[in-house]
Design a protein around this motif. Structure first.
Motif, PDB file in Angstrom:
ATOM      1  N   ILE A 197       0.887  -1.172   0.000  1.00  0.00           N
ATOM      2  CA  ILE A 197       0.000   0.000   0.000  1.00  0.00           C
ATOM      3  C   ILE A 197       0.918   1.213   0.000  1.00  0.00           C
ATOM      4  O   ILE A 197       1.506   1.570   1.020  1.00  0.00           O
ATOM      5  CB  ILE A 197      -0.923  -0.003   1.222  1.00  0.00           C
ATOM      6  N   ALA A 198       1.093   1.820  -1.167  1.00  0.00           N
ATOM      7  CA  ALA A 198       2.170   2.796  -1.319  1.00  0.00           C
ATOM      8  C   ALA A 198       1.721   4.045  -2.062  1.00  0.00           C
ATOM      9  O   ALA A 198       0.971   3.970  -3.046  1.00  0.00           O
ATOM     10  CB  ALA A 198       3.346   2.163  -2.066  1.00  0.00           C
ATOM     11  N   ASP A 199       2.186   5.198  -1.573  1.00  0.00           N
ATOM     12  CA  ASP A 199       2.071   6.473  -2.283  1.00  0.00           C
ATOM     13  C   ASP A 199       0.623   6.898  -2.514  1.00  0.00           C
ATOM     14  O   ASP A 199       0.304   7.546  -3.513  1.00  0.00           O
ATOM     15  CB  ASP A 199       2.826   6.409  -3.617  1.00  0.00           C
ATOM     16  N   ASN A 200      -0.253   6.537  -1.581  1.00  0.00           N
ATOM     17  CA  ASN A 200      -1.647   6.942  -1.670  1.00  0.00           C
ATOM     18  C   ASN A 200      -1.910   8.163  -0.795  1.00  0.00           C
ATOM     19  O   ASN A 200      -1.149   8.468   0.120  1.00  0.00           O
ATOM     20  CB  ASN A 200      -2.556   5.795  -1.223  1.00  0.00           C
ATOM     21  N   THR A 201      -3.018   8.839  -1.053  1.00  0.00           N
ATOM     22  CA  THR A 201      -3.513   9.905  -0.188  1.00  0.00           C
ATOM     23  C   THR A 201      -4.842   9.453   0.400  1.00  0.00           C
ATOM     24  O   THR A 201      -5.778   9.142  -0.340  1.00  0.00           O
ATOM     25  CB  THR A 201      -3.706  11.212  -0.964  1.00  0.00           C
ATOM     26  N   VAL A 202      -4.905   9.395   1.727  1.00  0.00           N
ATOM     27  CA  VAL A 202      -6.118   8.985   2.429  1.00  0.00           C
ATOM     28  C   VAL A 202      -6.509  10.124   3.364  1.00  0.00           C
ATOM     29  O   VAL A 202      -5.711  10.530   4.222  1.00  0.00           O
ATOM     30  CB  VAL A 202      -5.894   7.687   3.224  1.00  0.00           C
ATOM     31  N   SER A 203      -7.726  10.637   3.217  1.00  0.00           N
ATOM     32  CA  SER A 203      -8.093  11.818   3.998  1.00  0.00           C
ATOM     33  C   SER A 203      -9.570  11.813   4.369  1.00  0.00           C
ATOM     34  O   SER A 203     -10.396  11.169   3.718  1.00  0.00           O
ATOM     35  CB  SER A 203      -7.775  13.095   3.202  1.00  0.00           C
ATOM     36  N   ASP A 204      -9.877  12.527   5.444  1.00  0.00           N
ATOM     37  CA  ASP A 204     -11.255  12.834   5.845  1.00  0.00           C
ATOM     38  C   ASP A 204     -12.112  11.581   5.979  1.00  0.00           C
ATOM     39  O   ASP A 204     -13.259  11.537   5.513  1.00  0.00           O
ATOM     40  CB  ASP A 204     -11.879  13.814   4.851  1.00  0.00           C
ATOM     41  N   CYS A 205     -11.561  10.569   6.643  1.00  0.00           N
ATOM     42  CA  CYS A 205     -12.315   9.340   6.899  1.00  0.00           C
ATOM     43  C   CYS A 205     -12.779   9.336   8.361  1.00  0.00           C
ATOM     44  O   CYS A 205     -12.120   9.879   9.240  1.00  0.00           O
ATOM     45  CB  CYS A 205     -11.461   8.120   6.592  1.00  0.00           C
ATOM     46  N   ALA A 206     -13.916   8.672   8.609  1.00  0.00           N
ATOM     47  CA  ALA A 206     -14.587   8.828   9.888  1.00  0.00           C
ATOM     48  C   ALA A 206     -13.958   8.038  11.022  1.00  0.00           C
ATOM     49  O   ALA A 206     -14.058   8.442  12.185  1.00  0.00           O
ATOM     50  CB  ALA A 206     -16.056   8.441   9.753  1.00  0.00           C
ATOM     51  N   ASN A 207     -13.288   6.902  10.720  1.00  0.00           N
ATOM     52  CA  ASN A 207     -12.801   6.070  11.818  1.00  0.00           C
ATOM     53  C   ASN A 207     -11.411   5.479  11.629  1.00  0.00           C
ATOM     54  O   ASN A 207     -10.871   4.902  12.571  1.00  0.00           O
ATOM     55  CB  ASN A 207     -13.792   4.931  12.086  1.00  0.00           C
ATOM     56  N   GLY A 208     -10.818   5.586  10.464  1.00  0.00           N
ATOM     57  CA  GLY A 208      -9.482   5.045  10.276  1.00  0.00           C
ATOM     58  C   GLY A 208      -8.928   5.415   8.913  1.00  0.00           C
ATOM     59  O   GLY A 208      -9.683   5.667   7.962  1.00  0.00           O
ATOM     60  N   GLY A 209      -7.603   5.436   8.827  1.00  0.00           N
ATOM     61  CA  GLY A 209      -6.945   5.711   7.553  1.00  0.00           C
ATOM     62  C   GLY A 209      -6.650   4.418   6.813  1.00  0.00           C
ATOM     63  O   GLY A 209      -7.404   3.990   5.947  1.00  0.00           O
ATOM     64  N   ILE A 210      -5.520   3.768   7.160  1.00  0.00           N
ATOM     65  CA  ILE A 210      -5.135   2.479   6.585  1.00  0.00           C
ATOM     66  C   ILE A 210      -5.098   1.456   7.706  1.00  0.00           C
ATOM     67  O   ILE A 210      -4.375   1.627   8.692  1.00  0.00           O
ATOM     68  CB  ILE A 210      -3.761   2.579   5.889  1.00  0.00           C
ATOM     69  N   LEU A 211      -5.887   0.374   7.569  1.00  0.00           N
ATOM     70  CA  LEU A 211      -5.936  -0.706   8.564  1.00  0.00           C
ATOM     71  C   LEU A 211      -5.320  -1.963   7.978  1.00  0.00           C
ATOM     72  O   LEU A 211      -5.679  -2.382   6.881  1.00  0.00           O
ATOM     73  CB  LEU A 211      -7.382  -1.001   8.957  1.00  0.00           C
ATOM     74  N   VAL A 248      -2.099  -1.237  12.756  1.00  0.00           N
ATOM     75  CA  VAL A 248      -1.693  -2.629  12.553  1.00  0.00           C
ATOM     76  C   VAL A 248      -2.234  -3.437  13.730  1.00  0.00           C
ATOM     77  O   VAL A 248      -1.973  -3.094  14.888  1.00  0.00           O
ATOM     78  CB  VAL A 248      -0.161  -2.742  12.474  1.00  0.00           C
ATOM     79  N   PHE A 249      -2.981  -4.510  13.448  1.00  0.00           N
ATOM     80  CA  PHE A 249      -3.583  -5.297  14.519  1.00  0.00           C
ATOM     81  C   PHE A 249      -3.355  -6.781  14.263  1.00  0.00           C
ATOM     82  O   PHE A 249      -3.803  -7.325  13.246  1.00  0.00           O
ATOM     83  CB  PHE A 249      -5.083  -5.001  14.600  1.00  0.00           C
ATOM     84  N   ARG A 250      -2.592  -7.403  15.151  1.00  0.00           N
ATOM     85  CA  ARG A 250      -2.288  -8.838  15.093  1.00  0.00           C
ATOM     86  C   ARG A 250      -1.533  -9.245  13.831  1.00  0.00           C
ATOM     87  O   ARG A 250      -1.440 -10.435  13.531  1.00  0.00           O
ATOM     88  CB  ARG A 250      -3.571  -9.674  15.196  1.00  0.00           C
ATOM     89  N   ALA A 251      -1.002  -8.316  13.097  1.00  0.00           N
ATOM     90  CA  ALA A 251      -0.311  -8.612  11.840  1.00  0.00           C
ATOM     91  C   ALA A 251       1.194  -8.485  12.067  1.00  0.00           C
ATOM     92  O   ALA A 251       1.680  -7.404  12.426  1.00  0.00           O
ATOM     93  CB  ALA A 251      -0.786  -7.668  10.741  1.00  0.00           C
ATOM     94  N   ASP A 252       1.922  -9.568  11.819  1.00  0.00           N
ATOM     95  CA  ASP A 252       3.361  -9.587  12.062  1.00  0.00           C
ATOM     96  C   ASP A 252       4.128  -9.200  10.793  1.00  0.00           C
ATOM     97  O   ASP A 252       3.668  -9.419   9.673  1.00  0.00           O
ATOM     98  CB  ASP A 252       3.800 -10.983  12.493  1.00  0.00           C
ATOM     99  N   GLY A 253       5.327  -8.648  11.011  1.00  0.00           N
ATOM    100  CA  GLY A 253       6.228  -8.370   9.904  1.00  0.00           C
ATOM    101  C   GLY A 253       5.795  -7.239   9.006  1.00  0.00           C
ATOM    102  O   GLY A 253       6.178  -7.193   7.833  1.00  0.00           O
ATOM    103  N   VAL A 254       5.033  -6.292   9.527  1.00  0.00           N
ATOM    104  CA  VAL A 254       4.558  -5.157   8.720  1.00  0.00           C
ATOM    105  C   VAL A 254       5.604  -4.054   8.737  1.00  0.00           C
ATOM    106  O   VAL A 254       6.183  -3.729   9.780  1.00  0.00           O
ATOM    107  CB  VAL A 254       3.202  -4.652   9.241  1.00  0.00           C
ATOM    108  N   LEU A 255       5.842  -3.447   7.586  1.00  0.00           N
ATOM    109  CA  LEU A 255       6.737  -2.301   7.456  1.00  0.00           C
ATOM    110  C   LEU A 255       5.899  -1.050   7.240  1.00  0.00           C
ATOM    111  O   LEU A 255       5.100  -0.979   6.299  1.00  0.00           O
ATOM    112  CB  LEU A 255       7.691  -2.490   6.279  1.00  0.00           C
ATOM    113  N   VAL A 256       6.083  -0.055   8.112  1.00  0.00           N
ATOM    114  CA  VAL A 256       5.394   1.231   8.008  1.00  0.00           C
ATOM    115  C   VAL A 256       6.481   2.295   7.888  1.00  0.00           C
ATOM    116  O   VAL A 256       7.152   2.620   8.872  1.00  0.00           O
ATOM    117  CB  VAL A 256       4.505   1.498   9.236  1.00  0.00           C
TER     118      VAL A 256
END
Length: 459
Positions: A197-211, A248-256
């Motif tokens: 999930i790369a180089d996106n714009t996420v804005s004005d969301c009610a409860n979360g950006g990227i899950l 990030v929830f219960r997900a291993d090995g994630v790069l942020v």
């Protein structure tokens, strides 16, 4: 040697290529190449741009025909009212970015879905949910399940009454998209199988950006890089499960890495029970609560080279009592913290630069302007094998607070520079109560679990 035979270009290819050149879009080259190879134009199959009536049936037929023939489907600029489009394996739909608009007409379950397919691509399309209700089974305006090699590029996903883009057990990449106005999360991934999930714009969301989440802890490996995330609310309430830029929830090995996250109701980046997470080089601005969290039952976190400007707590590596342990926290800048949070203060409260508990090094950070503590080492008996060295701590009420409750494990506090501490440079705490003088000056010998050396306090 045979000569090169020039083949005449069709009038459609010539005019189509010219129109696309004039558009100056990011997908120009892709569409031109596809056109020369025989792209199917949706208009030739009865799909009508800017029609008032529902275009689902002709557009579905066009999608199916293009996929069967192994060709891209070009969807000209215009507005297309549709619902419940099914995308088979091999689908590639190319539009004119910002001008090819698929509008959810309502009455269906969602705008588009795919299940169990592979090599599905969407490029240069606008998906507009028009804020109309989606069915309970639809977790997003676009919902993909078990799709391999999915690509969603240069698209806009707007006005979803649930999440914008929902991905279950998918691989592939989502890049250069704009997601805005979702009533839940902008992009939601569950149990990914190799996702970027790369180089996106996420804005004005009610409860979360990227899950990025899993139903049970396990290897995930999603890459979340280079995104711009802004203005994420927490309309569903809670004390941190909503309102995060990247969660990030219960997900291993994630790069942020290398994301810019601003103006989130809670955290810019929150990893809950995510082991081997790397949180690197992000800019976290004006967070409503803790800017960067690694919490609960995780093992392994690297939090390095991030910029935190504005939060109630800069970085928290917490919950040793639930198994949270093993971290490196280095090279971060944390500044401009506040002591008021979105709910009544709990545990140690707000206004803390960096807080850690177990099996962690805290090295080379710069903390400025923490209303309470620059560093908080441990909480009650929850302290083990912590090293805090070579940090610069400026203009905080207390430079370093360390637990001296019985049962607390070893900690080394060495070679830190503490300047402008309003109350004290280094102090021992029993839960919320300060019980020592300035340990930078004297008294550390009374606590065998502490080793203090080479710290410098200056006014």
């Amino acid at each position: 040697m045979k000569g090169i035979i020039a083949r005449p270009m069709s009038r459609r290819a010539l005019l189509g290529g010219a129109a696309l050149c004039l558009s100056g879009t990011a997908t120009r080259a892709l569409t031109q190449v596809a056109d020369l190879r025989g792209t199917i134009d949706a208009a030739d199959l009865g799909v009508v741009a800017d029609a008032v009536d529902d275009q689902t049936v002709p557009l579905q037929a066009a999608i199916d025909r293009a996929a069967e023939r192994g060709r891209a489907l070009f969807l000209p600029a215009g507005r297309y009212p549709v619902a419940d489009l099914a995308l088979p394996s091999g689908t590639l739909i190319v539009g004119v970015p910002g001008r090819t608009r698929l509008v959810y007409r309502g009455g269906g379950g969602l705008l588009a879905t795919a299940e169990g397919g592979e090599r599905i691509g969407l490029d240069g399309l606008v998906f507009d949910g028009a804020n109309k209700s989606l069915a309970e089974h639809a977790f997003g305006l676009l919902h993909f399940r078990a799709v391999d090699q999915l690509t969603v590029t240069d698209c806009e996903i707007l006005g979803s009454s649930r999440s914008g883009l929902a991905l279950d057990r998918c691989s592939g990449h989502v890049s250069r998209c704009l997601v805005s106005g979702a009533a839940e999360a902008g992009i939601r991934s569950v149990e990914a199988r190799g996702l970027s999930i790369a180089d996106n714009t996420v804005s004005d969301c009610a409860n979360g950006g990227i899950l990025v989440l899993r139903w049970s802890p396990g290897e995930d490996g999603t890459l979340v890089t280079g995104n711009r995330i802004e203005r994420i609310a927490a309309r569903a309430g809670g004390t941190g499960q909503n309102g995060n830029g990247i969660n990030v929830f219960r997900a291993d090995g994630v790069l942020v890495a290398n994301n810019r996250v601003a103006d989130c109701a809670f955290s810019a980046i929150r990893s809950n029970a995510g082991s081997n997470v790397q949180i690197l080089g992000n800019a976290c601005l004006r967070s409503g609560e803790t800017a960067i969290y690694s919490e609960f039952g995780f093992e392994g976190a690297v939090i390095a080279n991030n910029l935190v400007d504005g939060a109630t707590m800069g970085i928290s590596i917490a919950n040793f009592m639930d198994g949270g342990r093993l971290a490196v926290c280095s090279g971060n800048i944390v500044r401009n913290l506040k002591s008021e949070g979105p709910y009544p203060p709990e545990v140690a409260g707000f206004g803390i630069g960096i807080a850690v508990e177990a099996d962690t090094t805290v090295t080379g950070n710069v903390i400025e302007g923490a209303p309470k503590f620059g560093l908080l080492l441990g909480w009650g008996p929850y302290l083990r094998d912590v090293v805090a060295t070579q940090n610069v701590i400026r203009d905080c009420a207390t430079g370093i607070a360390v637990t001296v409750v019985e049962g607390a494990g070893p900690a080394i506090v060495a070679d830190n520079l503490i300047r402008g501490a309003r109350d004290t440079a280094i102090a021992g705490y029993r839960w919320l109560d300060r019980v020592t003088g300035d340990l930078a000056l004297a008294g550390a010998d009374a606590f065998p679990h502490l080793t203090l050396s080479g710290n410098r306090a200056a006014s």
